[in-house]
Design a protein around this motif. Structure first.
Motif, mmCIF file in Angstrom:
data_model
loop_
_atom_site.group_PDB
_atom_site.id
_atom_site.type_symbol
_atom_site.label_atom_id
_atom_site.label_comp_id
_atom_site.label_asym_id
_atom_site.label_seq_id
_atom_site.Cartn_x
_atom_site.Cartn_y
_atom_site.Cartn_z
ATOM 1 N N ASN A 117 82.464 18.118 -69.293
ATOM 2 C CA ASN A 117 82.396 19.546 -69.575
ATOM 3 C C ASN A 117 82.444 20.279 -68.240
ATOM 4 N N THR A 118 83.666 20.392 -67.693
ATOM 5 C CA THR A 118 83.804 20.962 -66.356
ATOM 6 C C THR A 118 83.305 22.403 -66.319
ATOM 7 N N TYR A 119 83.669 23.164 -67.357
ATOM 8 C CA TYR A 119 83.246 24.561 -67.387
ATOM 9 C C TYR A 119 81.718 24.655 -67.390
ATOM 10 N N GLY A 120 81.072 23.815 -68.208
ATOM 11 C CA GLY A 120 79.609 23.807 -68.262
ATOM 12 C C GLY A 120 78.998 23.460 -66.913
ATOM 13 N N ALA A 121 79.634 22.517 -66.199
ATOM 14 C CA ALA A 121 79.138 22.156 -64.870
ATOM 15 C C ALA A 121 79.265 23.341 -63.916
ATOM 16 N N TYR A 122 80.400 24.062 -64.005
ATOM 17 C CA TYR A 122 80.601 25.242 -63.153
ATOM 18 C C TYR A 122 79.522 26.294 -63.426
ATOM 19 N N THR A 123 79.264 26.566 -64.717
ATOM 20 C CA THR A 123 78.298 27.626 -65.024
ATOM 21 C C THR A 123 76.897 27.235 -64.558
ATOM 22 N N ALA A 124 76.505 25.970 -64.803
ATOM 23 C CA ALA A 124 75.170 25.550 -64.369
ATOM 24 C C ALA A 124 75.067 25.608 -62.849
ATOM 25 N N ALA A 125 76.155 25.214 -62.165
ATOM 26 C CA ALA A 125 76.154 25.261 -60.706
ATOM 27 C C ALA A 125 76.067 26.707 -60.215
ATOM 28 N N THR A 126 76.765 27.618 -60.932
ATOM 29 C CA THR A 126 76.706 29.024 -60.535
ATOM 30 C C THR A 126 75.290 29.574 -60.695
ATOM 31 N N VAL A 185 73.994 19.647 -64.054
ATOM 32 C CA VAL A 185 75.323 19.853 -63.456
ATOM 33 C C VAL A 185 76.069 18.527 -63.393
ATOM 34 N N HIS A 186 75.363 17.514 -62.886
ATOM 35 C CA HIS A 186 75.967 16.196 -62.712
ATOM 36 C C HIS A 186 76.388 15.608 -64.054
ATOM 37 N N SER A 187 75.491 15.649 -65.050
ATOM 38 C CA SER A 187 75.806 14.964 -66.302
ATOM 39 C C SER A 187 76.868 15.723 -67.092
ATOM 40 N N ARG A 188 76.862 17.054 -66.980
ATOM 41 C CA ARG A 188 77.919 17.787 -67.665
ATOM 42 C C ARG A 188 79.282 17.424 -67.102
#
Lengths: 297, 269
Positions: free
Chosen positions: B237-246, B228-231
């Motif tokens: 990659n904000t969207y990628g961070a959102y999905t991993a966080a979800t 989440v952090h590195s994305r």
């Protein structure tokens, strides 16, 4: 742990077992299990486990914080950037703790004394910050208050952002410590005060607040102790701007990254002292007030 | 204390506005951002090789941490509840210590002990086992932050059940092991399970302590939280961070649900 969900209006959880039966049981236990050899082995395993996992790392940290002598330790802790980080951390944490004291008590009050549809959902929601990983808390808040804020509020890289992140992760402390006390509170005293003509303000100040105060203070203290060491939830929204929004934990991480481990260790020891002191004061204060209560009862 | 209708409404509104602004709306927004483009992009984003390996690493760390905490946590709880422990107060304080230590300080302490130039730094040179910036370091960091959970959930149960049944078993000739497997373990099972659930939740979600001792290579040494952090920070990659966080949030909600159900079982034992 205070992460348990307590249903609204449920009877308070049973008091922790008193020390007396425990002492008696340890007597019986000695006769029971294995020989003294097995028990010694068990104690050895426990001692080794706790030492290796907890004590040795913290001992290494403390000793190595003095790698450059006492003056080196002092220089590392009083470096302007370190002091600034400490100041930001303590300042924001105090404010967040106070916000928690007021809003946490208010939320607990509404959950116990009020009744409205969806109350159970709201009550369950309170535990969310404890269950959510801190980095997720950071991302969640950024999605609303970050650069692409759908409501146009940009708290990214401001102290407000720090405050919101810390308020998020510390929300359950005061609510969950005040709620059971409020459920148990004897409402007859309030009614007696009202029948004697006391106003609501007076009743709250003279009757309700004194009973709630220990729970509010302990919850606030725990929230403060958590806030000063927090990292994951502020790392994305805080911005890590030295002297502005850099908190102590971020400063420590920076010291490791620029390869000055002694400085990182020294500031870590300072941060640890703040949390330990807070928790120690809380414990002493709790013991004292319990004793005072016992002597007046 | 009877508050007027207006005061009640005002208090309720204030509390709800605070909770909605702080908790509810941010979570709705992140869900909307995650699933706004449909389920397909979400699944694609959490199925990239880096994401799959991050999930696997997180689960691997959980799989190593939980047995360690169960075995040593139960022994510690039994020692504290049943045996004569020298310096009991100190031991109790040491068990609680990890709750009071900032995750970053945990990481620094482990570097001071296991890292190059640390007290045990020679281990890496002599055996080639990389503790810091390797899997062992991430496991040790996770064990540190989760160590109190099992002990703190099991010890009160041991006090509560007392020793009568254990003594009866011993009188009837059961060995120490038999007594443990047949009497003690069944009695502590819900407390132990609750402790394990708390451990799993914290182990999956730990970030600060792990990032300090991980080399953080995508696909190799990134856990879900590091992903989440590195994305967000490195890849923008904000969207990628959102999905991993979800995804992490989903795991956390499952845990919360499990805790609520278990709590009912535990208190109505």
């Amino acid at each position: 742990m205070s992460t348990t969900t307590q249903p609204v209006g449920a009877p308070p959880s049973p008091a922790p077992p008193s020390a007396a039966p425990a002492r008696a049981s340890s007597q019986g236990g000695r006769r029971r299990r294995g020989g003294p050899g097995g028990r010694a082995l068990g104690l050895g395993v426990v001692g080794l486990w706790l030492s290796l996992m907890v004590l040795l790392p913290l001992a290494a940290l403390t000793v190595r914080s003095f790698d450059d002598g006492l003056s080196g330790f002092w220089a590392a802790v009083t470096a302007p950037a370190a002091l600034a980080a400490l100041e930001v951390t303590l300042g924001v944490s105090v404010v967040v703790a106070l916000v928690n004291a007021v809003m946490g008590t208010l939320v607990a009050w509404v959950l116990v004394r009020d009744e409205f549809p969806g109350q159970r959902v709201v009550n369950a929601l309170i535990d969310l910050p404890f269950a959510l990983p801190t980095i997720v808390a950071s991302i969640v808040l950024l999605s609303l208050y970050g650069p692409n804020s759908p409501i146009g509020v940009h708290l990214n890289a401001t102290r407000w952002g720090l405050g919101v992140a810390l308020a998020f992760v510390t929300l359950p402390f005061v609510v969950r410590s005040v709620q059971p006390v409020l459920i148990e509170l004897d409402r007859e005293v309030e009614e007696a005060a009202a029948s004697l003509g006391a106003s609501n303000t007076t009743i709250f100040r003279r009757v309700v607040l004194p009973s709630l105060a220990p729970a509010v203070i302990s919850g606030t203290g725990l929230a403060f102790a958590r806030a000063v060491g927090e990292y994951g939830s502020v790392v994305l929204i805080g911005g890590n701007i030295p002297r502005e929004t850099q908190v102590v934990s971020q400063y420590i991480q920076q010291q490791i990254e620029i390869d000055s481990p002694a400085a990182a260790a020294a500031v870590s020891v300072a941060l640890l002292s703040v949390s330990f002191l807070t928790l120690f004061v809380l414990r002493v204060w709790a013991t004292l007030s319990q004793r005072r209560e016992a002597s007046t009862a | 204390m009877r508050t007027s209708r207006r005061a009640t409404l005002a208090l309720r509104t204030l509390a709800l506005v605070y909770l909605v602004g702080l908790l509810a709306v941010p979570i709705v927004v992140i869900l909307w951002r995650t699933f706004g483009e449909g389920l397909g992009p979400f699944l694609a984003s959490v199925r990239t090789p880096a994401a799959v390996s991050a999930l696997n690493l997180s689960l691997l760390i959980v799989a190593i941490t939980v047995p360690l905490n169960v075995v040593f946590g139960v022994v510690t709880a039994i020692a504290l509840a049943r045996w004569r422990v020298p310096f009991r107060g100190v031991v109790q304080a040491v068990v609680d210590l990890p709750f009071a230590v900032s995750p970053i300080v945990v990481g620094v302490s482990l570097i001071m002990l296991w890292g190059v130039g640390g007290w045990f730094g020679g281990l890496e040179q002599s055996t080639g086992i990389k503790v810091i910036f390797g899997l062992p370091g991430m496991v040790i960091a996770t064990v540190f932050v989760t160590l109190p959970f099992v002990v703190r959930e099991v010890e009160p149960v041991l006090h509560e059940i007392g020793t009568e049944q254990e003594q009866a078993a011993a009188t009837l000739g059961a060995s120490g092991w038999q007594t443990f497997w047949r009497i003690t373990l069944p009695a502590i099972r819900w407390g132990l399970t609750y402790g394990v659930v708390l451990t799993v939740a914290r182990a999956l979600g730990e970030f600060g302590a792990v990032i300090m001792v991980s080399s953080g290579f995508p696909g190799v040494s990134q856990t879900l939280t590091l992903l989440v952090h590195s994305r967000y920070i490195d890849d923008h990659n904000t969207y990628g961070a959102y999905t991993a966080a979800t995804l992490l949030m989903g795991l956390a909600l499952l845990t919360l649900l499990g805790m609520t159900l278990l709590d009912r079982k535990r208190t109505h034992r």
